[in-house]
Design a protein around this motif. Structure first.
Motif, short mmCIF file in Angstrom:
data_model
loop_
_atom_site.label_atom_id
_atom_site.label_comp_id
_atom_site.label_asym_id
_atom_site.label_seq_id
_atom_site.Cartn_x
_atom_site.Cartn_y
_atom_site.Cartn_z
N PHE A 16 98.69 54.32 36.58
CA PHE A 16 97.75 54.74 35.55
C PHE A 16 97.97 53.82 34.36
CE2 PHE A 16 97.88 58.39 38.24
CZ PHE A 16 96.62 58.93 38.14
N MET A 17 96.93 53.08 33.98
CA MET A 17 97.03 52.04 32.96
C MET A 17 96.22 52.43 31.73
SD MET A 17 98.29 49.00 32.30
CE MET A 17 98.84 48.59 33.94
N ASP A 18 96.91 52.68 30.62
CA ASP A 18 96.22 52.99 29.38
C ASP A 18 95.56 51.73 28.83
OD1 ASP A 18 95.90 53.55 26.38
OD2 ASP A 18 96.51 55.50 27.17
N ALA A 19 94.45 51.90 28.17
CA ALA A 19 93.70 50.76 27.65
C ALA A 19 94.38 50.10 26.46
CB ALA A 19 92.29 51.19 27.26
N GLN A 20 94.99 50.89 25.60
CA GLN A 20 95.55 50.33 24.38
C GLN A 20 97.04 50.64 24.30
OE1 GLN A 20 93.15 51.95 21.23
NE2 GLN A 20 91.41 50.68 21.77
N MET A 21 97.81 49.64 24.69
CA MET A 21 99.26 49.76 24.61
C MET A 21 99.75 48.86 23.49
SD MET A 21 100.15 49.91 28.68
CE MET A 21 99.29 48.41 29.08
N THR A 22 100.98 49.02 23.11
CA THR A 22 101.53 48.33 21.95
C THR A 22 101.56 46.82 22.09
OG1 THR A 22 102.92 50.25 21.53
CG2 THR A 22 103.50 48.24 20.40
N HIS A 23 102.10 46.31 23.20
CA HIS A 23 102.32 44.88 23.32
C HIS A 23 101.23 44.14 24.09
CE1 HIS A 23 106.21 45.24 21.47
NE2 HIS A 23 106.48 46.24 22.28
N GLU A 35 97.95 39.76 39.72
CA GLU A 35 98.43 38.40 39.97
C GLU A 35 99.82 38.40 40.61
OE1 GLU A 35 98.18 36.47 36.17
OE2 GLU A 35 95.99 36.46 36.21
N MET A 36 100.59 39.47 40.36
CA MET A 36 101.92 39.61 40.93
C MET A 36 101.86 40.06 42.38
SD MET A 36 103.66 41.37 37.57
CE MET A 36 105.07 42.02 38.38
N GLY A 37 100.65 40.35 42.86
CA GLY A 37 100.49 40.74 44.26
C GLY A 37 100.39 42.22 44.52
N TYR A 38 100.28 43.02 43.47
CA TYR A 38 100.16 44.46 43.65
C TYR A 38 98.83 44.79 44.31
CZ TYR A 38 99.87 49.45 42.59
OH TYR A 38 99.74 50.81 42.68
N VAL A 39 98.87 45.57 45.40
CA VAL A 39 97.65 45.92 46.13
C VAL A 39 97.33 47.41 46.08
CG1 VAL A 39 97.80 43.94 47.69
CG2 VAL A 39 98.90 46.10 48.32
N GLY A 40 98.17 48.18 45.38
CA GLY A 40 97.92 49.61 45.26
C GLY A 40 96.79 49.89 44.29
N VAL A 41 96.61 51.16 44.01
CA VAL A 41 95.53 51.62 43.15
C VAL A 41 95.93 51.50 41.68
CG1 VAL A 41 94.11 53.61 42.52
CG2 VAL A 41 94.67 53.19 44.91
N ILE A 42 95.04 50.93 40.87
CA ILE A 42 95.20 50.92 39.42
C ILE A 42 94.09 51.78 38.84
CG2 ILE A 42 95.18 49.56 37.29
CD1 ILE A 42 96.28 47.20 38.87
N LYS A 59 86.75 43.99 36.19
CA LYS A 59 86.98 42.55 36.30
C LYS A 59 88.47 42.22 36.36
CE LYS A 59 85.93 38.20 33.98
NZ LYS A 59 85.31 37.57 32.82
N CYS A 60 89.29 43.02 35.70
CA CYS A 60 90.73 42.78 35.64
C CYS A 60 91.50 43.40 36.80
CB CYS A 60 91.29 43.30 34.32
SG CYS A 60 90.73 42.32 32.91
N GLY A 61 90.80 44.10 37.70
CA GLY A 61 91.47 44.60 38.90
C GLY A 61 91.66 46.09 39.00
N ALA A 62 91.11 46.88 38.08
CA ALA A 62 91.24 48.33 38.18
C ALA A 62 90.33 48.86 39.29
CB ALA A 62 90.89 49.00 36.86
N ASP A 63 90.81 49.89 39.96
CA ASP A 63 90.03 50.51 41.03
C ASP A 63 89.20 51.68 40.53
OD1 ASP A 63 91.21 49.05 43.39
OD2 ASP A 63 93.02 49.88 42.48
N LEU A 64 89.74 52.38 39.54
CA LEU A 64 89.09 53.57 38.99
C LEU A 64 89.16 53.55 37.48
CD1 LEU A 64 90.77 56.25 41.28
CD2 LEU A 64 88.40 55.55 41.42
N TYR A 65 88.34 54.36 36.86
CA TYR A 65 88.33 54.47 35.41
C TYR A 65 88.19 55.95 35.06
CZ TYR A 65 87.10 53.25 30.58
OH TYR A 65 87.08 53.10 29.22
N LEU A 66 89.20 56.50 34.40
CA LEU A 66 89.16 57.89 33.96
C LEU A 66 89.17 57.92 32.44
CD1 LEU A 66 91.72 59.56 36.39
CD2 LEU A 66 89.23 59.56 36.57
#
Length: 90
Positions: A16-23, A35-42, A59-66
């Motif tokens: 689960f990838m938040d849109a706005q993280m600190t760094h 790019e690191m080769g992760y093939v699971g769900v983002i 475009k950046c590789g996410a599978d879903l958007y919640l």
């Protein structure tokens, strides 16, 4: 964590990838993870529901958007895989 899981018998199934993280912002982080080769769900998570935000994550590789606030029923469906049409949400 993703790199480490690739070399162990405990792969990461879902991120689960938040849109706005600190760094680094979520889309950039998602692209790096792919790019690191992760093939699971983002799963992109954001309070923004604009079409351009969804397109940027796709475009950046996410599978879903919640959207936030998260609907726990949708999160459960994503995690358990009981609702396959959610994969077409992006």
């Amino acid at each position: 964590m993703v790199q480490k899981s690739k070399h162990q018998d405990e792969p990461i199934d879902i991120i689960f990838m938040d849109a706005q993280m600190t760094h680094v912002h979520g889309p950039e982080a998602a692209a790096t993870i792919r790019e690191m080769g992760y093939v699971g769900v983002i799963v992109a998570v954001s309070g923004n529901i604009m079409d351009e935000d969804v397109a940027r994550y796709k475009k950046c590789g996410a599978d879903l958007y919640l959207t936030k606030p998260l609907d726990l029923d949708k999160v459960e469906e994503v995690v358990t895989g009981m609702h396959p049409e959610l994969t077409n949400e992006i």
